[in-house]
Write an enzyme that holds these catalytic residues in place. Structure first.
Site, PDB file in Angstrom:
ATOM      1  N   ASP A   1      65.461 -13.275  65.339  1.00  0.00           N
ATOM      2  CA  ASP A   1      66.848 -12.931  65.037  1.00  0.00           C
ATOM      3  C   ASP A   1      67.761 -13.675  66.010  1.00  0.00           C
ATOM      4  OD1 ASP A   1      69.413 -11.397  65.040  1.00  0.00           O
ATOM      5  OD2 ASP A   1      68.321 -10.079  63.685  1.00  0.00           O
ATOM      6  N   ILE A   2      68.847 -14.255  65.518  1.00  0.00           N
ATOM      7  CA  ILE A   2      69.749 -15.004  66.400  1.00  0.00           C
ATOM      8  C   ILE A   2      70.653 -14.088  67.229  1.00  0.00           C
ATOM      9  CG2 ILE A   2      69.727 -17.089  64.988  1.00  0.00           C
ATOM     10  CD1 ILE A   2      72.569 -16.261  64.024  1.00  0.00           C
TER      11      ILE A   2
ATOM     12  N   HIS B   1      63.272  -5.876  59.834  1.00  0.00           N
ATOM     13  CA  HIS B   1      63.421  -6.099  61.267  1.00  0.00           C
ATOM     14  C   HIS B   1      62.145  -5.596  61.951  1.00  0.00           C
ATOM     15  CE1 HIS B   1      67.892  -6.735  61.288  1.00  0.00           C
ATOM     16  NE2 HIS B   1      67.784  -6.049  60.161  1.00  0.00           N
TER      17      HIS B   1
ATOM     18  N   HIS C   1      65.089  -7.959  54.018  1.00  0.00           N
ATOM     19  CA  HIS C   1      64.453  -8.378  55.266  1.00  0.00           C
ATOM     20  C   HIS C   1      64.026  -7.164  56.059  1.00  0.00           C
ATOM     21  CE1 HIS C   1      68.809  -8.151  56.035  1.00  0.00           C
ATOM     22  NE2 HIS C   1      68.542  -7.892  57.317  1.00  0.00           N
TER      23      HIS C   1
ATOM     24  N   ASN D   1      67.467  -2.250  56.438  1.00  0.00           N
ATOM     25  CA  ASN D   1      68.789  -1.784  56.039  1.00  0.00           C
ATOM     26  C   ASN D   1      68.943  -2.054  54.548  1.00  0.00           C
ATOM     27  OD1 ASN D   1      69.134  -3.153  58.965  1.00  0.00           O
ATOM     28  ND2 ASN D   1      70.353  -1.315  58.826  1.00  0.00           N
TER      29      ASN D   1
ATOM     30  N   GLY E   1      73.970  -0.277  56.319  1.00  0.00           N
ATOM     31  CA  GLY E   1      74.131  -1.236  57.403  1.00  0.00           C
ATOM     32  C   GLY E   1      73.656  -2.645  57.108  1.00  0.00           C
ATOM     33  N   GLN E   2      73.311  -2.940  55.862  1.00  0.00           N
ATOM     34  CA  GLN E   2      72.839  -4.279  55.529  1.00  0.00           C
ATOM     35  C   GLN E   2      73.993  -5.268  55.589  1.00  0.00           C
ATOM     36  OE1 GLN E   2      70.817  -4.521  51.734  1.00  0.00           O
ATOM     37  NE2 GLN E   2      70.091  -6.603  52.135  1.00  0.00           N
TER      38      GLN E   2
END
Length: 107
Positions: free
Chosen positions: A30-31, A101, A99, A86, A92-93
C-alpha cells in the site's frame, strides 16, 4: 475498466511494489500504509466490491483467501495479521475494485 487504478496496476500500466503475483491476483505494498506491513491483494479481473461478487467469482475469492496467510507469513507476520475488505462508500471503500488489506507488525 479503463479508469480503474487497480486495473492499471494489474495490467502493469502503473508500477507497484509487488510481493506476489499469479494469473488470477496481484499483491502489492500500500502506498499509504496504516501498519508496518500493509499489503493489498487484488483480483486481476475487475469487480467493484465484495457486494458485486457473483457465483462465477467463488473459486477466485477462495483462492485469494487461501493465499492471504501465505503472503502474510512471507511478509514476516508470523504472530498474526489483520485482513480488511471495505465494501462501498459506507464501508470506507475508496478504490472501487475489490481488494483485501493485509496488515500487521512483523515478529
Amino acid at each position: 475498466m479503463s479508469d480503474c487504478i487497480f486495473c492499471k496496476i494489474a495490467a502493469k500500466e502503473i508500477p507497484s511494489s509487488a510481493v506476489y503475483e499469479d494469473e488470477n491476483m496481484l499483491c502489492f505494498k500500500d502506498i499509504n500504509p496504516a501498519a508496518p506491513v500493509h499489503l493489498l491483494l487484488i483480483p486481476k479481473v475487475h469487480f467493484d466490491s465484495l457486494a458485486h461478487a457473483e457465483a462465477g467469482h467463488e473459486t477466485l475469492l477462495g483462492k485469494m483467501m487461501l493465499k492471504v496467510p501465505q503472503i502474510a507469513r512471507e511478509a514476516g507476520l508470523s504472530n498474526g495479521f489483520k485482513t480488511l475488505i471495505n465494501t462501498g462508500k459506507g464501508g470506507g471503500q475508496e478504490v472501487f475494485h475489490l481488494h483485501i488489506h493485509i496488515m500487521g507488525t512483523p515478529a
